[in-house]
Design an enzyme around this catalytic site. Structure first.
Site, PDB file in Angstrom:
ATOM      1  N   SER A   1       4.662 -18.344 -19.598  1.00 20.43           N
ATOM      2  CA  SER A   1       4.544 -17.886 -18.217  1.00 20.43           C
ATOM      3  C   SER A   1       5.858 -18.068 -17.468  1.00 20.43           C
ATOM      4  CB  SER A   1       3.432 -18.644 -17.498  1.00 20.43           C
ATOM      5  OG  SER A   1       2.174 -18.344 -18.045  1.00 20.43           O
TER       6      SER A   1
ATOM      7  N   ARG B   1       6.989 -22.703  -9.768  1.00 20.36           N
ATOM      8  CA  ARG B   1       5.587 -23.117  -9.905  1.00 20.36           C
ATOM      9  C   ARG B   1       4.728 -22.432  -8.840  1.00 20.36           C
ATOM     10  NH1 ARG B   1       2.795 -26.125 -13.194  1.00 20.36           N
ATOM     11  NH2 ARG B   1       4.693 -26.694 -14.312  1.00 20.36           N
TER      12      ARG B   1
ATOM     13  N   HIS C   1       4.174 -19.137 -10.334  1.00 22.98           N
ATOM     14  CA  HIS C   1       3.259 -19.300 -11.464  1.00 22.98           C
ATOM     15  C   HIS C   1       1.812 -19.391 -10.984  1.00 22.98           C
ATOM     16  CE1 HIS C   1       1.122 -21.944 -14.438  1.00 22.98           C
ATOM     17  NE2 HIS C   1       1.653 -21.072 -15.276  1.00 22.98           N
TER      18      HIS C   1
END
Length: 212
Positions: free
Chosen positions: A14, A42, A45
């Site tokens: 990812s 993040r 993500h």
């Protein structure tokens, strides 16, 4: 069907895809430093939203303050149980930090009813009365952000930093702008976007980088 089954490999891939996408759509983009990169990636993500490259704002000493507070066994207060559930508690337990969401606390319900304010506001007031350094993690309630600023200005909050990323249409953008204007170290998502999942992801990025 051939697909990745290992959770660690899924996460690694990812983040590879996130960097590939950044290279494709924003080849000139540069992160300010490594920890900002970890936090923003993040965030992407968690949300699959590359707008966070531009709208996630990290004040100059926000990360430093959060890390120092965590080392001092600060208490983490979230505005929703969803945000609390998303935070990595194993890491917090390892470093000796407490964590809670006070939204269902009887003291909060009583105070909210008495003052005719939101439970999110009352939760911040109750948290402010507790001892020790604090980190607030807000992903849902603009009124919590406003109340935290008010109590900070009155010298009653003892917040080392606020992760302020409420999502929504009523007060979300404005409350975050007020937080950015304040002298509280902060991590903010500019505009309407945000959420409890994002709030947890931001704190997790810091936990993973410094304490995992």
């Amino acid at each position: 069907m051939d697909y990745i089954k290992n959770p660690g490999n899924i996460e690694s891939r990812s983040f590879e895809i996130i960097q590939e996408e950044i290279n494709a759509i924003r080849p000139e983009y540069r992160f300010r430093n490594e920890i900002d990169e970890m936090i923003i990636k993040r965030a992407i993500h968690t949300t699959a939203d590359f707008e966070y490259l531009d709208i996630l704002k990290i004040s100059d000493k926000a990360v430093e303050n959060i890390v120092q507070a965590l080392k001092n066994k600060a208490s983490i207060y979230t505005d929703t149980n969803m945000a609390l559930s998303g935070i990595n508690k194993k890491v917090l337990d390892k470093i000796g930090c407490s964590y809670t969401c006070l939204i269902s606390d009887p003291r909060v319900a009583e105070l909210a009813k008495k003052k005719e304010i939101t439970r999110s506001m009352a939760a911040v007031e109750v948290a402010a009365e507790e001892e020790g350094e604090k980190i607030f993690v807000f992903g849902n309630a603009p009124t919590a952000v406003y109340k935290a600023i008010e109590l900070h200005n009155e010298g009653q909050l003892n917040a080392k930093a606020i992760i302020g990323v409420p999502v929504g249409f009523v007060g979300a953008a404005d409350s975050k702008e007020e937080l950015r204007k304040s002298d509280i170290e902060n991590i903010v998502s500019v505009g309407r976007k945000g959420g409890s999942n994002l709030a947890a992801a931001i704190l997790n990025a810091i936990l993973y980088y410094y304490f995992r």
